[in-house]
Design a protein around this motif. Structure first.
Motif, mmCIF file in Angstrom:
data_model
loop_
_atom_site.group_PDB
_atom_site.id
_atom_site.type_symbol
_atom_site.label_atom_id
_atom_site.label_comp_id
_atom_site.label_asym_id
_atom_site.label_seq_id
_atom_site.Cartn_x
_atom_site.Cartn_y
_atom_site.Cartn_z
ATOM 1 N N ARG A 1 10.940 83.644 42.480
ATOM 2 C CA ARG A 1 9.566 83.870 41.881
ATOM 3 C C ARG A 1 8.989 85.239 42.559
ATOM 4 O O ARG A 1 8.197 86.028 41.587
ATOM 5 C CB ARG A 1 8.609 82.809 42.264
ATOM 6 C CG ARG A 1 7.184 82.763 41.872
ATOM 7 C CD ARG A 1 6.404 81.387 42.480
ATOM 8 N NE ARG A 1 7.147 80.199 41.823
ATOM 9 C CZ ARG A 1 7.181 79.883 40.458
ATOM 10 N NH1 ARG A 1 6.343 80.447 39.622
ATOM 11 N NH2 ARG A 1 7.762 78.831 40.210
ATOM 12 N N GLU A 2 9.176 85.698 43.816
ATOM 13 C CA GLU A 2 8.349 86.825 43.964
ATOM 14 C C GLU A 2 8.954 88.106 43.515
ATOM 15 O O GLU A 2 8.403 89.109 42.926
ATOM 16 C CB GLU A 2 8.367 86.855 45.496
ATOM 17 C CG GLU A 2 10.131 87.021 46.215
ATOM 18 C CD GLU A 2 9.713 86.931 47.795
ATOM 19 O OE1 GLU A 2 9.966 88.009 48.094
ATOM 20 O OE2 GLU A 2 9.816 85.705 48.241
ATOM 21 N N VAL B 1 7.633 88.476 39.753
ATOM 22 C CA VAL B 1 6.156 89.074 39.824
ATOM 23 C C VAL B 1 6.340 90.628 39.945
ATOM 24 O O VAL B 1 5.695 91.242 39.189
ATOM 25 C CB VAL B 1 5.399 88.570 41.296
ATOM 26 C CG1 VAL B 1 4.128 89.448 41.236
ATOM 27 C CG2 VAL B 1 5.257 86.962 40.886
ATOM 28 N N GLU C 1 7.882 91.783 36.524
ATOM 29 C CA GLU C 1 6.409 91.464 35.528
ATOM 30 C C GLU C 1 5.386 92.791 35.652
ATOM 31 O O GLU C 1 5.175 93.406 34.674
ATOM 32 C CB GLU C 1 5.763 90.260 35.754
ATOM 33 C CG GLU C 1 4.653 90.086 34.929
ATOM 34 C CD GLU C 1 3.828 88.608 34.949
ATOM 35 O OE1 GLU C 1 2.842 88.432 34.521
ATOM 36 O OE2 GLU C 1 4.452 87.937 35.834
ATOM 37 N N ARG C 2 5.401 93.280 37.086
ATOM 38 C CA ARG C 2 4.313 94.113 37.101
ATOM 39 C C ARG C 2 4.948 95.476 36.646
ATOM 40 O O ARG C 2 4.118 96.329 36.248
ATOM 41 C CB ARG C 2 4.081 94.120 38.546
ATOM 42 C CG ARG C 2 2.811 95.100 38.949
ATOM 43 C CD ARG C 2 2.425 95.018 40.398
ATOM 44 N NE ARG C 2 3.472 95.265 41.599
ATOM 45 C CZ ARG C 2 3.979 94.350 42.359
ATOM 46 N NH1 ARG C 2 3.584 93.120 42.275
ATOM 47 N NH2 ARG C 2 4.839 94.575 43.121
ATOM 48 N N ARG D 1 5.530 88.220 30.763
ATOM 49 C CA ARG D 1 5.340 86.673 31.209
ATOM 50 C C ARG D 1 4.641 86.040 29.872
ATOM 51 O O ARG D 1 3.484 86.527 29.288
ATOM 52 C CB ARG D 1 4.347 86.562 32.304
ATOM 53 C CG ARG D 1 4.023 85.071 32.594
ATOM 54 C CD ARG D 1 5.249 84.318 33.424
ATOM 55 N NE ARG D 1 4.672 82.860 33.654
ATOM 56 C CZ ARG D 1 4.240 82.543 34.876
ATOM 57 N NH1 ARG D 1 4.160 83.208 35.874
ATOM 58 N NH2 ARG D 1 4.095 81.162 34.885
ATOM 59 N N TRP E 1 9.437 83.549 31.136
ATOM 60 C CA TRP E 1 9.558 85.316 31.204
ATOM 61 C C TRP E 1 10.520 85.655 30.186
ATOM 62 O O TRP E 1 11.324 84.965 29.877
ATOM 63 C CB TRP E 1 10.183 85.603 32.728
ATOM 64 C CG TRP E 1 9.017 85.595 33.666
ATOM 65 C CD1 TRP E 1 8.282 86.229 34.143
ATOM 66 C CD2 TRP E 1 8.761 84.219 34.281
ATOM 67 N NE1 TRP E 1 7.389 85.927 35.118
ATOM 68 C CE2 TRP E 1 7.814 84.594 35.218
ATOM 69 C CE3 TRP E 1 9.303 82.737 34.413
ATOM 70 C CZ2 TRP E 1 7.264 83.693 36.149
ATOM 71 C CZ3 TRP E 1 8.730 82.191 35.229
ATOM 72 C CH2 TRP E 1 7.725 82.189 36.309
#
Length: 822
Positions: free
Chosen positions: A512-513, A516, A519-520, A526, A531
């Motif tokens: 999950r991290e 993130v 995605e950034r 997302r 995703w």
């Protein structure tokens, strides 16, 4: 021949007896049979019997029973113990059962869809081709033409791939093809993925470090797609075949992505083995040399040839007190071949394999011209047809001996060998026993000799046999949660099917991290449903499973266009730069041009009396967020760190050295681009008061730190599942990020491989072993057995052996539990 006879050949009737530091007699073991399982297909059993397997060994039946019952299974037994039968019996039986169901009503489409399939994965194309030959023999003996078997990899033409997709029951391939072709094009492979009953992972111990982490994530992606197409969340049954190792169930669970409790481990080897005589061998001291006397020359044993010495540089660019391991192994290989033994000599490098083979050929030619052609080299980088021809020749007896890299360690079935030479420590106890297992297969007696290079670890081992024969085997180390490895596989998974919340557990607690961050950075998008990969390029192209730095460089003969072989991208700058000498099956070439854009090195045939050695410079930058701990005692402190770093290396020049004396002929600058490796490092600092306590002045500090760095890299493989070629190092009297004198040791793979972390965890044990290896070496000023490195980019300069011992004493005095200085 029996081992005692071959041992006498090694010892030369006693003339070389002083070189054998230890002889271990591993006793023979009787085999234990079991009955064929009731569920086993009768035709397959008949086929095995026709091939000489009247009854299986007990461990084969235990593993086959577990797999047939649907349990993920690992079979961790020795080389030649018949692991293949243990996984093919249930896998092929499942295919035959499904065929029988299908033929009950062949006109019904659902019967066709029920046909089961098997996927076989192994580290090398050579092993897949070898397994295909064995399978075809078994199926022919069983009279079962209904089972369709095929290999499929990057070399398979498109039309053949289409046939495999549409018709094959058993597909033999490798994780690279799975990653780059099968999974990204999963819709084309829907039939296979929907019907997959078994996934066989052969030579599972080879998947360690970064490669192991990549393969573990590829298998998670495979399981996800199988569940998608079949509707069965449990997916196929995995059967892993491995060399004997520690914690096989836990390792297999980590590789496959399941709980350890779901894996059945079969490790009790019940196959018979012959008696093995295992010799630890230290090459002779060279006459006329004193360890540590820097006269700039090397004294060679009379009668040796340039090729015997060429491989071991750059470690031979400084005076050596002992003969090189390659020269010694070439003599032993020639003597064993002349005596009629069939032998493999495992070498640590491609150039070493070429050198040992050529030197042995020259020695044998003096005895009999016919014997000269009984020895050849075998290594990665050869063309597939060359490798197949050599494998056939050693099996048939046309060749008596091969000098090989570890390319022949992994499973290729070459039986009936009398002896194995292991030239230099192969990195792990698992590997040395895997290589040793080639001698005396099928219950026959055999001889094994470990020939030590002048390296701290090799020297330690030949004088401490308990570290080989009494120490436990290593566990296979890899980390699927490594964010540098995990991130591109999450992108690849999202490109295959959008990633859902329910998918994340399969990819570990860090998924999950990492998502993130992806995605950034815009790598993934997302949406409420998950995703998505939205880029036009292939997500599979983001990562290289082998950590080789990209597409290999082709070595092509200028003028003819003939392709001689390939070189890994990561090693091309240092080995096939313009002006480098390249050797192929004893023939020398000089590189005329290295084209990094087109990945081609053009070479020209040329007889030369020199070799070439490249030189590089390396810098290291530490990222924020490192883990730290401090050792404090007597008012002085030493800091340890573990964290992400960027290692930048640039090959800047090369030296021509005349053979065999290694006198410098000329130096040449190179204009090659720098390469940056993001990885993980462990480091320790030596503040000014620690240096002062050790009596290490500003003048001595660079050499003391450099010597400690080299020796620590040489000793870490004793504690971690790696060898020194999996590691790199940097030392400096003042590092900008730590503000103090610092020694760094880093994993030589993008993102790290877990080796530096092992060093951080065992810091005191590691440094004590390092200190002892330097202090116990009888040389005066440092040699390849203690502080010189075979891969040093600065030509092993400067090095200060005595200052390194004092420095390590002072550092260890701050360690928990202290340190008694001798």
């Amino acid at each position: 021949m029996v081992p005692t006879d071959l041992l006498d050949v090694l010892l030369a009737g006693g003339r070389r007896a002083d070189r054998a530091t230890h002889v271990e007699h591993v006793p023979a073991r009787a085999g234990t049979h079991a009955d064929w399982p009731e569920w086993a297909d009768r035709d397959l059993v008949s086929g095995y019997r026709a091939l000489g397997v009247e009854r299986p060994w007990r461990h084969q039946v235990e593993a086959a029973d577990a797999a047939w019952a649907g349990h993920h299974t690992v079979i961790g037994t020795s080389t030649g113990s018949g692991k293949s039968l243990a996984f093919w019996l249930p896998a092929l039986t499942s295919v035959r059962v499904d065929h029988a169901r299908g033929t009950f009503d062949p006109g019904r489409i659902e019967s066709v869809r029920s046909r089961g399939s098997v996927l076989y994965l192994c580290p090398t194309k050579a092993l897949a081709a070898d397994q295909l030959v064995g399978l075809e023999q078994l199926l022919a003996a069983a009279g079962t033409p209904d089972v369709k078997v095929a290999t499929c990899d990057g070399d398979t033409p498109y039309e053949e791939r289409r046939w495999v997709r549409d018709h094959a029951d058993v597909v033999l391939t490798n994780p690279d093809f799975l990653h780059f072709a099968l999974l990204p094009q999963h819709a084309r492979w829907a039939r296979l993925l929907r019907s997959l009953r078994y996934v066989v992972v052969d030579e599972g111990h080879a998947f360690r470090g970064v490669l192991g982490a990549h393969v573990a994530l590829v298998l998670r992606r495979l399981r996800r797609l199988c569940a998608h197409y079949s509707g069965r969340p449990e997916g196929p049954t995995f059967v892993v075949a491995s060399a004997t190792s520690a914690e096989p169930a836990r390792t297999t669970a980590r590789l496959v992505g399941v709980d350890a409790g779901e894996v059945v481990a079969v490790t009790a080897d019940t196959a018979p083995t012959g008696r093995r005589t295992f010799v630890l061998w230290e090459p002779a001291e060279l006459p006329g040399t004193d360890a540590g006397v820097d006269d700039g020359f090397v004294t060679f044993t009379p009668g040796t040839t340039p090729e015997e010495w060429w491989v071991d540089a750059p470690e031979e660019t400084e005076p050596r007190p002992r003969r090189s391991a390659t020269a010694e192994a070439a003599d032993l290989l020639a003597d064993l071949t002349s005596a009629g033994a069939r032998t493999l000599a495992f070498c640590r490098s491609r150039r070493g394999a070429e050198s040992v083979a050529l030197s042995a050929q020259r020695a044998l030619a003096a005895v009999s011209p016919r014997l000269r052609d009984a020895v050849a080299a075998y290594r990665g980088g050869y063309l597939p047809e060359e490798r197949r021809e050599l494998e056939d020749a050693i099996r048939s007896g046309r060749l008596r001996a091969l000098a090989t890299t570890n390319a022949l360690e992994l499973g290729v079935d070459i039986s009936g060998l009398d002896a194995v030479l292991v030239v230099g420590w192969p990195g792990t106890r698992m590997s040395i026993w895997q290589q040793a297992g080639r001698a005396g297969r099928a219950g026959a007696d055999g001889l094994v000799a470990f020939v030590a290079r002048e390296d701290p670890l090799d020297t330690y081992l030949v004088h401490h046999p308990e570290a080989i024969f009494d120490a436990p085997l290593e566990a296979t180390v890899f980390d699927p949660g490594n964010p540098h490895v995990l991130a591109p596989h999450l992108c690849a998974a999202a490109a295959e099917l959008p990633l859902r919340e329910d998918d994340l557990d399969a990819f570990g607690p860090h998924a999950r991290e990492v998502l993130v961050v992806l995605e950034r950075r815009g790598a993934l998008r997302r949406r409420p449903s998950g995703w998505f990969w939205t880029h036009p390029t292939s997500a599979a192209g983001l990562t290289d499973l082998r950590g080789s730095g990209g597409e290999p460089v082709r070595v092509v003969e200028d003028g003819t266009g003939r392709m001689l072989g390939t070189v890994d991208a990561a090693g091309a700058d240092g080995s096939v730069h313009t002006g480098a000498v390249y050797v192929h099956q004893g023939t020398s070439y000089v590189v005329r041009e290295l084209d990094l854009e087109d990945k081609v090195a053009l070479v020209g045939r040329k007889d030369v009396d020199y070799g070439t050695w490249s030189h590089d410079i390396t810098t290291i930058a530490v990222h924020d967020g490192a883990r730290e701990r401090t050792w404090t005692a007597g008012g002085r402190s030493v800091r340890w760190g573990l964290g992400d770093v960027d290692v930048t290396t640039q090959v800047v020049s090369y030296t021509k050295r005349r053979l065999p004396g290694l006198e410098i002929v000329s130096n040449h600058d190179l204009n090659l681009p720098p390469r940056t490796l993001p990885t993980t490092a462990v480091w320790w600092t030596a503040p000014a008061d620690v240096l002062e306590a050790a009596g290490v002045t500003a003048e001595l500090a660079p050499g003391a730190l450099h010597a400690a760095e080299h020796a620590s890299i040489g000793l870490l493989p004793l504690l971690a599942t790696c060898d020194r070629w999996d590691l790199g190092g940097v030392s400096t009297a003042m590092h900008v990020d730590t503000g103090e004198a610092t020694v760094f040791v880093y994993d030589a793979y993008p993102g790290g491989a877990g080796f530096a972390e092992r060093g951080f965890e065992l810091g005191a044990t590691w440094l004590r072993a390092t200190r002892e290896s330097i202090a116990d070496c009888p040389c005066q000023a440092g040699c390849p057995a203690c502080v010189q490195s075979p891969k040093c980019g600065s030509q092993n300069n400067p090095l200060e052996k005595e200052a390194a011992v004092r420095l390590l004493d002072a550092v260890l005095a701050c360690a928990p539990g202290g340190h008694v200085m001798r």
